[in-house]
Scaffold this active site. Structure first.
Site, mmCIF file in Angstrom:
data_model
loop_
_atom_site.group_PDB
_atom_site.id
_atom_site.type_symbol
_atom_site.label_atom_id
_atom_site.label_comp_id
_atom_site.label_asym_id
_atom_site.label_seq_id
_atom_site.Cartn_x
_atom_site.Cartn_y
_atom_site.Cartn_z
ATOM 1 N N GLU A 178 0.749 -1.319 -0.022
ATOM 2 C CA GLU A 178 -0.002 0.025 0.078
ATOM 3 C C GLU A 178 0.840 1.194 0.176
ATOM 4 O O GLU A 178 0.602 2.232 0.803
ATOM 5 C CB GLU A 178 -1.091 -0.053 1.090
ATOM 6 C CG GLU A 178 -2.025 -1.054 1.013
ATOM 7 C CD GLU A 178 -3.204 -1.151 2.179
ATOM 8 O OE1 GLU A 178 -2.870 -0.327 2.908
ATOM 9 O OE2 GLU A 178 -4.037 -1.873 2.252
ATOM 10 N N GLU A 296 -5.590 -8.376 -0.276
ATOM 11 C CA GLU A 296 -6.379 -7.991 1.021
ATOM 12 C C GLU A 296 -7.972 -8.006 0.596
ATOM 13 O O GLU A 296 -8.050 -6.970 -0.270
ATOM 14 C CB GLU A 296 -5.871 -6.611 1.636
ATOM 15 C CG GLU A 296 -4.507 -6.920 2.134
ATOM 16 C CD GLU A 296 -3.975 -5.751 2.972
ATOM 17 O OE1 GLU A 296 -5.039 -5.102 3.615
ATOM 18 O OE2 GLU A 296 -2.917 -5.363 3.149
#
Length: 508
Positions: A178, A296
């Site tokens: 991320e 995720e």
């Protein structure tokens, strides 16, 4: 489950129309050094059911029952500040470190070697992430050497001295996590990240050219960076990586019908990512196909008190964080998200349910006590167990629904798989309606001679029922007696807010 439905949907199943293979890596999970996922989750040496390595055998058993294929480790946001060297060697010599991502203290009692041991016991493939936040190319190569080189070098011999004679042979590696997120330690813009990811990928491939590398995609579809981030990052890395990551979470904010549109929203996100990947492929005139690692995904009620991170001078070890209690409706959403991932098996080559234990997880534990299954455990376990062979492309006719922000999505979400070798076809069907049952008419004559083996539905008159340590079995997937197979057609009633699995034995 036999109540007449006010609306109807039709599907046609024909083995001539396929999407791609069922990929075992679709059924991955995620273990991060966050909250109680590791400590008192998978690892608790003082627990009555701990093995000689300190791993909870009750959790290992549930992990195997869940049908997890891969496990991503050690993060997540945690990895962007992680020094992997702290987690190897004699445990009494390992330093405790501040975990800036989750305002906690990590005692480093579990690290690379423990994770490799746990993965072997759980029967899962490890998926390793490297720190490209506070660290970079050299540390990534050092960790790869430690993990995968059998011996004769400084880091591989260090691993051997720590008790593992042979390398771990880890194939899948995430190049950071991320990195477009302002919350991320070492947050970078797209060009900065793209260049460091490319540098790390080149160096890692010098060690092992056959690694499967995952570049960071944008952290969520709602990020301002989404799309342009993928373009810039893949411009730098396209020929060096195999997959680009996708992350997406869903929350019930008080509108159940909107919550049940999660699969539709995931579908839109995947289609957008594919467009961005293929744009770069076209511009580069590349023959290579980069695909998606949806590493995720889950329901995460992030605005609730359970997700409030500690602050101030207190840096606790393994605090209770993100310990959502999942409802039947949440489980239906999770089942639908798996249906969506399977429908995109041609481009989604790996996925990781985030996370495995205690932290927004299907498995919960008490420190020193019991382990139990949340509602979300059941659709995941059954889909992992029975989806095999080939994903079929269905023709679907369905009424449309509208949520608070999401309009015009199908009430029926469905996918089918065919394992010709085993002679079994499976239909997974979700009724996304919050209020009305749905009658299903499925044409299956194209499968040949078929026999109904099993039909189970997960639903409850109270869609907000959730499991606890004292009661995790009152609501389970149960036989759906409305399901009938006659003359090449399946008929069924799918209750509101429900997930259904229909298994057929087939002879072509």
């Amino acid at each position: 489950m036999g109540t007449p439905a006010a609306k109807s949907a039709k599907i046609t199943i024909d083995p001539a129309f396929t999407v791609g293979p069922v990929r075992r890596r679709t059924f991955g999970a995620f273990v991060e050094h966050l909250g109680r996922c590791v400590y008192t989750g998978i690892f608790e040496p003082d627990h009555p059911q701990a093995d000689a390595d300190g791993f909870r055998t009750d959790v290992l058993e549930l992990t195997r029952e869940l049908g997890v294929s891969t496990v991503r480790y050690p993060g997540g946001n945690f990895v962007s500040g992680y020094r992997w060297e702290d987690g190897v060697g004699p445990s009494e010599e390992r330093p405790a470190r501040l975990d800036l991502a989750w305002h906690s203290t990590d005692p480093n009692l579990v690290g690379v070697d423990e994770f490799a041991k746990w993965s072997a016991k759980a029967g899962v493939e490890p998926m390793m992430a490297v720190n490209l936040g506070t660290r970079g190319t050299q540390e990534a190569v050092d960790l790869l050497e430690y993990c995968n080189i059998d011996g004769g070098t400084a880091f591989s011999d260090r691993r051997r001295a720590n008790g593992a004679e042979q390398g771990y042979g880890i194939r899948m590696w995430c190049l950071g996590n991320e990195m477009d997120g302002p919350w991320q330690i070492g947050h970078k813009n797209a060009l900065e990240y793209g260049r460091i990811a490319a540098d790390a990928a080149r160096a890692m491939r010098m060690v092992d050219p056959d690694l499967e590398l995952v570049a960071c995609g944008s952290s969520a579809p709602g990020m301002d960076t989404f799309g342009e981030w993928e373009r810039v990052v893949l411009t730098e890395t396209y020929e060096l990586v195999d997959l680009v990551s996708a992350h997406q979470y869903f929350e019930d904010l008080g509108d159940l019908q909107e919550h049940l549109s999660a699969g539709h929203r995931m579908d839109s996100f995947i289609r957008d990512i594919i467009s961005h990947i293929d744009h770069v492929k076209s511009v580069k005139k590349s023959a290579k196909q980069v695909n998606i690692s949806f590493d995720e995904w889950n329901v995460w009620h992030a605005s609730r008190d359970e997700s409030k991170v500690p602050s101030g001078k207190d840096w606790p070890v393994a605090p209770a964080l993100l310990e959502d209690r999942y409802s039947v409706a949440d489980a239906v959403v999770v089942g639908d998200l798996l249906v969506t991932l399977l429908r995109h098996t041609d481009r989604v080559h790996s996925a990781s349910l985030a996370q495995l234990v205690n932290v927004i997880a299907p498995i919960m534990t008490e420190p020193g006590g019991r382990a139990w299954k949340q509602t979300t455990f059941h659709p995941f376990a059954l889909t992992s167990r029975h989806a095999a062979g080939t994903v079929l492309q269905l023709a679907v006719e369905s009424p449309l629904l509208s949520g608070g922000k999401t309009g015009d999505f199908a009430a029926l979400s469905a996918v089918a798989t065919l394992d010709a070798e085993a002679g079994e076809a499976v239909v997974f069907a979700v009724n996304r309606s919050a209020a009305e049952a749905l009658s299903l008419d499925a044409a299956v004559a194209g499968l040949g001679n078929a026999r109904l083996v099993e039909a189970v539905t997960f639903a409850n008159k109270d869609p907000y029922w959730h499991a606890t340590a004292d009661d995790s079995t009152s609501v389970l997937p149960a036989e759906n007696v409305s399901v009938k197979l006659d003359a090449g057609r399946i008929t069924a009633v799918l209750p509101a807010v429900s997930w259904t699995m229909i298994r057929l034995a087939v002879e072509s």
